[in-house]
Design a protein around this motif. Structure first.
Motif, PDB file in Angstrom:
ATOM      1  N   ARG A  87      40.229  28.271  32.828  1.00 13.78           N
ATOM      2  CA  ARG A  87      40.986  28.763  33.971  1.00 13.78           C
ATOM      3  C   ARG A  87      42.377  28.139  33.984  1.00 13.78           C
ATOM      4  N   LYS A 105      45.189  37.759  29.440  1.00 21.31           N
ATOM      5  CA  LYS A 105      44.167  37.983  30.466  1.00 21.31           C
ATOM      6  C   LYS A 105      42.884  38.529  29.851  1.00 21.31           C
ATOM      7  N   PRO A 109      39.673  35.777  30.764  1.00 18.46           N
ATOM      8  CA  PRO A 109      39.639  36.497  32.045  1.00 18.46           C
ATOM      9  C   PRO A 109      39.618  35.599  33.269  1.00 18.46           C
ATOM     10  N   ASP A 112      44.605  33.290  36.080  1.00 19.19           N
ATOM     11  CA  ASP A 112      45.487  34.100  36.914  1.00 19.19           C
ATOM     12  C   ASP A 112      46.765  34.345  36.112  1.00 19.19           C
ATOM     13  N   GLU A 131      45.643  48.433  34.554  1.00 19.75           N
ATOM     14  CA  GLU A 131      44.565  49.258  35.086  1.00 19.75           C
ATOM     15  C   GLU A 131      43.804  49.971  33.980  1.00 19.75           C
ATOM     16  N   GLY A 134      41.293  47.842  32.388  1.00 21.38           N
ATOM     17  CA  GLY A 134      40.261  47.336  33.274  1.00 21.38           C
ATOM     18  C   GLY A 134      40.505  45.936  33.783  1.00 21.38           C
ATOM     19  N   LEU A 135      41.720  45.424  33.595  1.00 23.46           N
ATOM     20  CA  LEU A 135      42.034  44.046  33.989  1.00 23.46           C
ATOM     21  C   LEU A 135      42.397  43.949  35.466  1.00 23.46           C
ATOM     22  N   ALA A 137      41.156  45.532  37.951  1.00 17.11           N
ATOM     23  CA  ALA A 137      39.965  45.552  38.796  1.00 17.11           C
ATOM     24  C   ALA A 137      39.293  44.182  38.866  1.00 17.11           C
ATOM     25  N   ARG A 138      39.525  43.330  37.876  1.00 15.34           N
ATOM     26  CA  ARG A 138      38.910  42.005  37.868  1.00 15.34           C
ATOM     27  C   ARG A 138      39.603  41.045  38.832  1.00 15.34           C
ATOM     28  N   GLY A 139      40.830  41.354  39.213  1.00 18.37           N
ATOM     29  CA  GLY A 139      41.600  40.439  40.050  1.00 18.37           C
ATOM     30  C   GLY A 139      42.256  39.359  39.215  1.00 18.37           C
TER      31      GLY A 139
END
Length: 447
Positions: A87, A105, A109, A112, A131, A134-135, A137-139
Motif C-alpha cells: 500500500r 494501479k 491495487p 492510492d 474505467e 476496471g480500476l 470501480a476498485r476505488g
C-alpha cells in the motif's frame, strides 16, 4: 488560482471533464455530462507489463498516440527490481492518457494513485482508461487537471512517476523538478524518464539537496532514467503555492499595442504569442472591433496568453467572460491578463475542457462567442462545437467570431452552411489566416 479539478461525483460542475458511463467502447461514448469521447478517439494500444495485458484508448492530439512510448516502457521496466509495500500513495505527474499511473494501479491495487495533467483532454482519457480497465470501480484512484503535483497526502507521496516533457524548457523543468521532490514523503521515490538532451538540467535540479539521494542514473540510446529517493530522516512539509503562483512558467513582462489601447502582461512559457500577436488573433480582434452590436458577456474558446479577452475588454469594457480551454495554463494566464486590466475573478467562469459542454442547464448566458480553431481539428469535434453553440444560442441568439487557419475557417463555414439558423456576415483573410463573423438564431440546427 484556478484549483486543480478533481474526479468526484458530477465533477463537470467543478469545472472538469466528466467520467464515462461504463467500460469498453460500444457505440457513442460520452462523459456523464455529455462530452463525446469518440470525437477524439484514435485507436486502442496495448501494454504488456509484469504479466498484465493492459489496453488503453488514445486520442490523436495527445502525446504518443500511436503506441506506448519507449520512455514510459523504460520507466516501468526500471521499477521492476525496486521493492515496494503493498500500500502507498503514488502520483503520475503529466499523466497523458494514463499509462504510468494506471499500470501501477493494476500491478499494486492496494495503492492510492493520482493522475494529473494540465491538458483536460489527457485527463478525460485517463479517466476513460481507468474505467475501461476496471480500476475506477476498485476505488483509490483519481484524475485531475493541474499544473503541479497538487495537494499531497498528509505524509507526502511514496512514489512519483514523471515522464518529463521534452518541450517545457530547461528553466521550467528545473523548477518543476523541485516541486516533485518537495511532494515526496519520507523515503519516497521519484522515478523519472527524460530525453537525453535535458537529463543534465533535470539532474542538476536535484544535486546539492542533502535530503535527496540519487539511487539510479542510467542512460539509454534516447532516454535517461533517474531514481531520486527522499531520505528517511526528512520531515515532509506540504507546499502551499502551486507552480503558476510561484512564477514557474513566467517570461519577462511584455507590452502589447492594439488600436483600442495598450496593455502589459506576463506571458508564459509553453503558449504562443509571447512576443507579438499572430495573424489569426489580429484578424479575430479586427472582426470583433467591427461588430455593430455591443458585446456584454463573451465566451472565448481557445484563450492562449489572454490577448483576445483583454482585447474584448479594451474594445467594449466587457467584464463577464466564460473562458474555455483544454490547457489549464492558458486559463491561468488569461485570468492574470484580465486581472492586470482590472477584471476580477468574480465575473469569470473558467472551464478546463476539450469541449464547451453547453448542455449544462445552469450555464451563464453569453451574447458573443470568440472561437479560435486549431489546425486539423477532428470533424466530429468541430460538429460538436457547432452544436454546443447552437444550444447556447437558444437563450437569445448569439454572435460568433471564429478564426484560425483559412482552411479551418472554410471547413467551419461549409459545416454551418448545411445547418439552419446560421448567417455568415463577413470574413477577413490575411497570410493564410482568416476570421469570420456569424450570427446564430435561437432555433438553429440541422436542416
Amino acid at each position: 488560482m484556478l484549483s486543480a479539478i478533481a474526479h468526484s461525483g458530477n465533477w463537470r460542475r467543478q469545472l472538469a471533464l466528466a467520467t464515462a458511463d461504463g467500460a469498453g467502447r460500444a457505440g457513442k461514448r460520452e462523459g456523464a455530462c455529455g462530452v463525446p469521447r469518440d470525437d477524439w478517439y484514435k485507436k486502442d494500444v496495448v501494454l504488456q507489463w509484469e504479466g498484465l495485458p493492459l489496453s488503453f484508448v488514445v486520442a490523436q492530439d495527445l502525446f504518443s498516440s500511436h503506441a506506448v512510448d519507449a520512455g514510459s516502457r523504460l520507466l516501468l521496466k526500471s521499477l521492476a527490481s525496486v521493492r515496494f509495500a503493498e500500500r502507498g500513495h503514488a502520483l503520475d505527474f503529466g499523466c497523458g492518457w494514463g499509462v504510468l499511473g494506471l499500470a501501477w494501479k493494476a500491478r499494486l491495487p492496494g495503492w492510492d494513485v493520482r493522475l494529473v495533467d494540465r491538458d483536460a483532454l489527457a485527463v478525460e482519457f485517463s479517466g476513460w482508461n481507468a474505467e475501461r480497465l476496471g480500476l475506477a470501480a476498485r476505488g483509490g484512484i483519481s484524475w485531475s487537471v493541474g499544473l503541479g503535483p497538487g495537494e499531497s497526502p498528509p505524509d507526502g507521496f511514496d512514489l512519483i512517476l514523471w515522464n518529463v516533457p521534452g518541450k517545457a524548457g530547461e528553466a521550467v523543468l528545473k523548477l518543476l523538478a523541485g516541486d516533485v521532490a518537495d511532494a515526496l514523503g519520507r523515503n519516497g521515490l521519484a522515478a523519472l524518464v527524460i530525453v537525453n538532451p535535458l537529463a543534465a538540467a533535470v539532474r542538476a535540479a536535484y544535486m546539492g539537496r542533502t535530503n535527496l539521494h540519487l539511487e539510479r542514473d542510467e542512460r539509454f540510446a534516447d532516454h535517461t532514467i533517474l531514481h531520486i529517493r527522499k531520505r528517511s530522516g526528512t520531515e515532509f512539509v506540504a507546499t502551499r503555492l502551486g507552480p503558476f503562483d510561484k512564477g514557474v512558467f513566467d517570461r519577462e513582462p511584455k507590452a502589447f499595442d492594439m488600436p483600442s489601447g495598450s496593455y502589459t502582461l506576463v506571458p508564459v512559457v509553453g503558449l504562443p504569442e509571447y512576443e507579438s500577436l499572430g495573424f489569426d488573433t489580429v484578424l479575430l480582434l479586427s472582426a470583433l472591433d467591427a461588430l455593430t452590436e455591443h458585446p456584454e458577456a463573451v465566451m472565448i474558446v481557445g484563450c492562449g496568453q489572454g490577448h483576445l479577452a483583454v482585447g474584448a475588454h479594451l474594445l467594449y469594457g466587457v467584464t463577464k467572460f466564460t473562458l474555455v480551454d483544454r490547457d489549464l495554463l492558458a486559463l491561468e494566464a488569461t485570468k492574470r491578463a484580465l486581472a492586470a486590466v482590472g477584471v476580477g475573478e468574480g465575473t469569470l467562469q473558467c472551464l478546463a475542457s476539450s469541449e464547451i459542454g453547453m448542455g449544462e442547464p445552469d450555464a451563464p448566458r453569453v451574447d458573443t462567442a470568440i472561437v479560435r480553431l486549431v489546425d486539423q481539428l477532428p470533424p466530429a469535434v468541430m460538429r460538436t462545437l457547432v452544436q454546443d453553440l447552437e444550444h447556447r444560442a437558444r437563450k437569445g441568439g448569439l454572435t460568433v467570431v471564429v478564426g484560425g487557419g483559412s482552411t479551418s475557417v472554410s471547413r467551419w463555414l461549409a459545416l454551418v452552411s448545411r445547418r439552419t439558423g446560421w448567417n455568415a456576415r463577413s470574413r477577413l483573410k490575411r497570410r493564410g489566416a482568416s476570421a469570420a463573423t456569424l450570427s446564430v438564431r435561437g432555433q438553429a440546427g440541422t436542416s
